[in-house]
Design an enzyme around this catalytic site. Sequence first.
Site, PDB file in Angstrom:
ATOM      1  N   HIS A 174      -7.164   1.790  -0.728  1.00  0.00           N
ATOM      2  CA  HIS A 174      -8.352   2.632  -0.841  1.00  0.00           C
ATOM      3  C   HIS A 174      -9.601   1.824  -1.232  1.00  0.00           C
ATOM      4  O   HIS A 174     -10.696   2.380  -1.281  1.00  0.00           O
ATOM      5  CB  HIS A 174      -8.146   3.741  -1.873  1.00  0.00           C
ATOM      6  CG  HIS A 174      -7.060   4.700  -1.502  1.00  0.00           C
ATOM      7  ND1 HIS A 174      -6.999   5.319  -0.268  1.00  0.00           N
ATOM      8  CD2 HIS A 174      -5.976   5.148  -2.199  1.00  0.00           C
ATOM      9  CE1 HIS A 174      -5.936   6.097  -0.225  1.00  0.00           C
ATOM     10  NE2 HIS A 174      -5.292   6.004  -1.377  1.00  0.00           N
ATOM     11  N   ASP A 211       1.896   4.369   3.790  1.00  0.00           N
ATOM     12  CA  ASP A 211       1.654   5.138   2.577  1.00  0.00           C
ATOM     13  C   ASP A 211       1.276   6.558   3.001  1.00  0.00           C
ATOM     14  O   ASP A 211       0.720   6.766   4.084  1.00  0.00           O
ATOM     15  CB  ASP A 211       0.512   4.486   1.798  1.00  0.00           C
ATOM     16  CG  ASP A 211       0.283   5.102   0.432  1.00  0.00           C
ATOM     17  OD1 ASP A 211       0.783   4.545  -0.553  1.00  0.00           O
ATOM     18  OD2 ASP A 211      -0.403   6.144   0.359  1.00  0.00           O
ATOM     19  N   HIS A 213      -1.045   8.338   2.011  1.00  0.00           N
ATOM     20  CA  HIS A 213      -2.490   8.507   2.046  1.00  0.00           C
ATOM     21  C   HIS A 213      -3.131   7.591   3.091  1.00  0.00           C
ATOM     22  O   HIS A 213      -2.642   6.491   3.350  1.00  0.00           O
ATOM     23  CB  HIS A 213      -3.098   8.191   0.671  1.00  0.00           C
ATOM     24  CG  HIS A 213      -2.592   9.077  -0.426  1.00  0.00           C
ATOM     25  ND1 HIS A 213      -1.390   8.839  -1.059  1.00  0.00           N
ATOM     26  CD2 HIS A 213      -3.116  10.190  -0.988  1.00  0.00           C
ATOM     27  CE1 HIS A 213      -1.195   9.783  -1.986  1.00  0.00           C
ATOM     28  NE2 HIS A 213      -2.220  10.606  -1.956  1.00  0.00           N
ATOM     29  N   ASP A 291       5.199   7.149  -1.658  1.00  0.00           N
ATOM     30  CA  ASP A 291       4.712   8.500  -1.943  1.00  0.00           C
ATOM     31  C   ASP A 291       5.018   9.466  -0.801  1.00  0.00           C
ATOM     32  O   ASP A 291       4.602  10.622  -0.837  1.00  0.00           O
ATOM     33  CB  ASP A 291       3.214   8.500  -2.259  1.00  0.00           C
ATOM     34  CG  ASP A 291       2.387   7.718  -1.268  1.00  0.00           C
ATOM     35  OD1 ASP A 291       2.949   7.249  -0.258  1.00  0.00           O
ATOM     36  OD2 ASP A 291       1.174   7.557  -1.503  1.00  0.00           O
TER      37      ASP A 291
END
Length: 370
Positions: A174, A211, A213, A291
């Site tokens: 991120h 991931d 995200h 995740d």
Amino acid sequence: MSTSSPSNAISGASSSPSSEDVETIRKNRVLSSKLYFDISDTMVPLIYSSSYDIAFFGLEKLHPFDSSKWGRICQFLIKDGILQQSQIVEPLEASNDDLLVVIKSIFRTLCQKLNLLPKRKTYFGNLNSSSNVSKIIEVPPIALLPHWLVRQKVLYPFRKQRGWAINVGGGFHHCCADKGGGFCVYADISLCITFAFMRLDISRVMIIDLDAHQGNGHEMDFGKDRRVYTLDMYNPDIYPFDFKARAYIDQSVKVKSATSTNVYLKKLDKALEVAGICFKPELIVYNAGTDILDGDPLGELKVSPDGVASRDEKVFRFAKEKNIPLVMLTSGGYMKSSAKVIADSLTNLSNKGLIDLATPPLGTFLCVHM
């Protein structure tokens, strides 16, 4: 800044530095960096430092990320006889000069050093504020603490993460070159790829980001760079909702909340097939967040532990069949069970002959670390 002198980089104080001058300085930084070093043939290409595990008087528990999972991954592997403590590679800390390699404001920074432009706070300058760091790692009480303590307990551990082959930490996808967020302080994926371009003479890199995200950081950094192909398989219903970065994804595979193991793996099979047709990389950076696990409070998917092992096996097999070197980072994962799931997956990779953590490799390896 450990660069060549201004007189060597720029001819004449009255003229502005060219993009070629700045690129030369970037390359010199990479070539003089201590982040890459030879690994003894008694080691295996698995990177870990005890400083990865962030302990901040209990405040780290205010964020759902399990900041101690990295050490527990290694403990599981050692306990199960898959790995020996003496074989683990200890990373070095990235210096400011190393990190500046991927900062978009490097041109402005250079000009400021030469007094050609007014000074302005850069992203690194903003990290000198406890308040700013607290926003990036999403733990508000950090803002109330003195910065020397924040630097020691938070920023220092992040700066030692990055690796070649398998790094049990890292994957801060991120963070882009000049902006952090989502528990990601430094753009380690961008740094790895930039070093690979300049130091290893690699010209094509594939990012496989699995991931849960969206990896908006590296997407912003390399969105217009045709040397980088991004396969991002993510849940569009969760953070970061970065629609600008989504436009830069070469292959965007959306997996909605509650996606099951079988559906997830079928989508991955198809995505890897397409990626293999569309792009011929010389290096794969694999962001292997856990995740996606069923029960993860932030990922919201329903992939089983065995599904995670199958996912990792598919990616490693994809790389091995095409004879492409691969960097694996463990990225996100917000349940205590993640560490054991990762350790079991690495054990599966070893059992399937896709990696070998028990036998030291022949020769030496070049490693890059944060």
